[in-house]
Design a protein around this motif. Structure first.
Motif, PDB file in Angstrom:
ATOM      1  N   ALA A 179     -14.130  22.564  76.233  1.00  0.00           N
ATOM      2  CA  ALA A 179     -13.215  22.063  77.212  1.00  0.00           C
ATOM      3  C   ALA A 179     -12.373  23.066  77.725  1.00  0.00           C
ATOM      4  O   ALA A 179     -12.001  23.037  78.955  1.00  0.00           O
ATOM      5  N   GLN A 180     -11.557  23.704  76.761  1.00  0.00           N
ATOM      6  CA  GLN A 180     -10.432  24.924  77.395  1.00  0.00           C
ATOM      7  C   GLN A 180     -11.392  25.954  78.204  1.00  0.00           C
ATOM      8  O   GLN A 180     -10.803  26.200  78.992  1.00  0.00           O
ATOM      9  N   GLY A 181     -12.423  26.198  77.505  1.00  0.00           N
ATOM     10  CA  GLY A 181     -13.425  27.207  78.427  1.00  0.00           C
ATOM     11  C   GLY A 181     -13.595  26.660  79.957  1.00  0.00           C
ATOM     12  O   GLY A 181     -13.641  27.343  80.746  1.00  0.00           O
ATOM     13  N   SER A 182     -14.060  25.395  80.022  1.00  0.00           N
ATOM     14  CA  SER A 182     -14.226  24.637  81.341  1.00  0.00           C
ATOM     15  C   SER A 182     -13.300  24.890  82.144  1.00  0.00           C
ATOM     16  O   SER A 182     -13.443  25.005  83.359  1.00  0.00           O
ATOM     17  N   TYR A 183     -11.981  24.328  81.531  1.00  0.00           N
ATOM     18  CA  TYR A 183     -10.825  24.196  82.343  1.00  0.00           C
ATOM     19  C   TYR A 183     -10.418  25.589  82.810  1.00  0.00           C
ATOM     20  O   TYR A 183      -9.963  25.763  83.913  1.00  0.00           O
ATOM     21  N   ALA A 184     -10.523  26.582  81.903  1.00  0.00           N
ATOM     22  CA  ALA A 184     -10.089  28.031  82.464  1.00  0.00           C
ATOM     23  C   ALA A 184     -10.936  28.799  83.640  1.00  0.00           C
ATOM     24  O   ALA A 184     -10.667  29.308  84.406  1.00  0.00           O
ATOM     25  N   GLN A 185     -12.515  28.070  83.329  1.00  0.00           N
ATOM     26  CA  GLN A 185     -13.315  28.529  84.515  1.00  0.00           C
ATOM     27  C   GLN A 185     -13.139  27.781  85.726  1.00  0.00           C
ATOM     28  O   GLN A 185     -13.210  28.475  86.709  1.00  0.00           O
ATOM     29  N   PHE A 186     -12.735  26.523  85.689  1.00  0.00           N
ATOM     30  CA  PHE A 186     -12.483  25.912  86.851  1.00  0.00           C
ATOM     31  C   PHE A 186     -11.224  26.356  87.687  1.00  0.00           C
ATOM     32  O   PHE A 186     -11.228  26.818  88.690  1.00  0.00           O
ATOM     33  N   ALA A 187     -10.242  26.765  86.790  1.00  0.00           N
ATOM     34  CA  ALA A 187      -8.855  27.438  87.347  1.00  0.00           C
ATOM     35  C   ALA A 187      -9.271  28.761  88.125  1.00  0.00           C
ATOM     36  O   ALA A 187      -8.691  29.105  89.081  1.00  0.00           O
ATOM     37  N   GLN A 188     -10.144  29.523  87.315  1.00  0.00           N
ATOM     38  CA  GLN A 188     -10.450  30.983  88.156  1.00  0.00           C
ATOM     39  C   GLN A 188     -11.347  30.635  89.418  1.00  0.00           C
ATOM     40  O   GLN A 188     -11.270  31.464  90.403  1.00  0.00           O
ATOM     41  N   SER A 189     -12.105  29.633  89.635  1.00  0.00           N
ATOM     42  CA  SER A 189     -12.905  29.219  90.744  1.00  0.00           C
ATOM     43  C   SER A 189     -12.361  28.654  91.822  1.00  0.00           C
ATOM     44  O   SER A 189     -12.715  28.530  92.949  1.00  0.00           O
ATOM     45  N   MET A 190     -11.048  28.220  91.523  1.00  0.00           N
ATOM     46  CA  MET A 190     -10.352  27.250  92.652  1.00  0.00           C
ATOM     47  C   MET A 190      -9.836  27.910  93.586  1.00  0.00           C
ATOM     48  O   MET A 190      -8.956  29.103  93.145  1.00  0.00           O
ATOM     49  N   GLN A 194      -4.993  25.048  85.168  1.00  0.00           N
ATOM     50  CA  GLN A 194      -4.393  25.975  84.128  1.00  0.00           C
ATOM     51  C   GLN A 194      -3.479  25.419  83.119  1.00  0.00           C
ATOM     52  O   GLN A 194      -3.516  25.564  82.020  1.00  0.00           O
ATOM     53  N   GLN A 195      -2.861  24.250  83.717  1.00  0.00           N
ATOM     54  CA  GLN A 195      -2.147  23.328  82.869  1.00  0.00           C
ATOM     55  C   GLN A 195      -2.927  22.680  81.587  1.00  0.00           C
ATOM     56  O   GLN A 195      -2.624  22.479  80.605  1.00  0.00           O
ATOM     57  N   MET A 196      -4.040  22.093  82.257  1.00  0.00           N
ATOM     58  CA  MET A 196      -5.195  21.450  81.320  1.00  0.00           C
ATOM     59  C   MET A 196      -5.450  22.540  80.116  1.00  0.00           C
ATOM     60  O   MET A 196      -5.765  22.182  79.042  1.00  0.00           O
ATOM     61  N   GLU A 197      -5.740  23.751  80.646  1.00  0.00           N
ATOM     62  CA  GLU A 197      -6.264  24.716  79.577  1.00  0.00           C
ATOM     63  C   GLU A 197      -5.066  24.830  78.713  1.00  0.00           C
ATOM     64  O   GLU A 197      -5.484  24.945  77.394  1.00  0.00           O
ATOM     65  N   GLN A 198      -3.774  25.154  78.907  1.00  0.00           N
ATOM     66  CA  GLN A 198      -2.681  25.254  78.137  1.00  0.00           C
ATOM     67  C   GLN A 198      -2.522  24.148  77.107  1.00  0.00           C
ATOM     68  O   GLN A 198      -2.397  24.107  76.154  1.00  0.00           O
ATOM     69  N   ASP A 199      -2.784  22.878  77.793  1.00  0.00           N
ATOM     70  CA  ASP A 199      -2.731  21.721  76.962  1.00  0.00           C
ATOM     71  C   ASP A 199      -3.916  21.857  75.814  1.00  0.00           C
ATOM     72  O   ASP A 199      -3.619  21.318  74.674  1.00  0.00           O
ATOM     73  N   MET A 200      -4.949  22.167  76.182  1.00  0.00           N
ATOM     74  CA  MET A 200      -6.001  22.473  75.172  1.00  0.00           C
ATOM     75  C   MET A 200      -5.745  23.410  73.837  1.00  0.00           C
ATOM     76  O   MET A 200      -6.032  23.011  72.759  1.00  0.00           O
ATOM     77  N   VAL A 201      -5.029  24.551  74.656  1.00  0.00           N
ATOM     78  CA  VAL A 201      -4.612  25.363  73.355  1.00  0.00           C
ATOM     79  C   VAL A 201      -3.768  24.765  72.431  1.00  0.00           C
ATOM     80  O   VAL A 201      -4.025  24.974  71.228  1.00  0.00           O
ATOM     81  N   ARG A 202      -2.741  23.871  72.796  1.00  0.00           N
ATOM     82  CA  ARG A 202      -1.899  23.169  71.957  1.00  0.00           C
ATOM     83  C   ARG A 202      -2.740  22.382  71.154  1.00  0.00           C
ATOM     84  O   ARG A 202      -2.534  22.215  69.936  1.00  0.00           O
TER      85      ARG A 202
END
Length: 64
Positions: free
Chosen positions: A17-28, A38-46
Motif C-alpha cells: 500500500a505504501q508503494g502504491s500511495y508513493a506511485q500515485f503521489a508521483q503521478s498526480m 503523500q500523507q497516506m504514504e507517510q501514514d503507512m510508514v508509521r
C-alpha cells in the motif's frame, strides 16, 4: 496461522500500500491529490514501524 505469520502478511500488505500511495503521489498533477497520497504514504510508514515493533515484541516473547 501464527501471530508472527499474520504480522508478516500484514507488513507485506502495508508495504505494498505504501508503494502504491508513493506511485500515485508521483503521478498526480493535482497538488491536492498529490499531497493526499503523500500523507497516506507517510501514514503507512508509521503503521509499518508500529507493526515492526509489534513483530519484534512477539518474536522476543517466543524466543524466551
Amino acid at each position: 496461522m501464527t501471530i508472527q505469520q499474520d504480522l508478516h502478511k500484514t507488513l507485506a500488505t502495508a508495504k505494498s500500500a505504501q508503494g502504491s500511495y508513493a506511485q500515485f503521489a508521483q503521478s498526480m498533477q493535482d497538488q491536492t491529490a498529490k499531497q493526499m497520497f503523500q500523507q497516506m504514504e507517510q501514514d503507512m510508514v508509521r503503521h509499518i514501524a508500529k507493526l515492526n515493533n509489534r513483530l519484534g515484541t512477539v518474536q522476543e516473547s517466543y524466543s524466551n
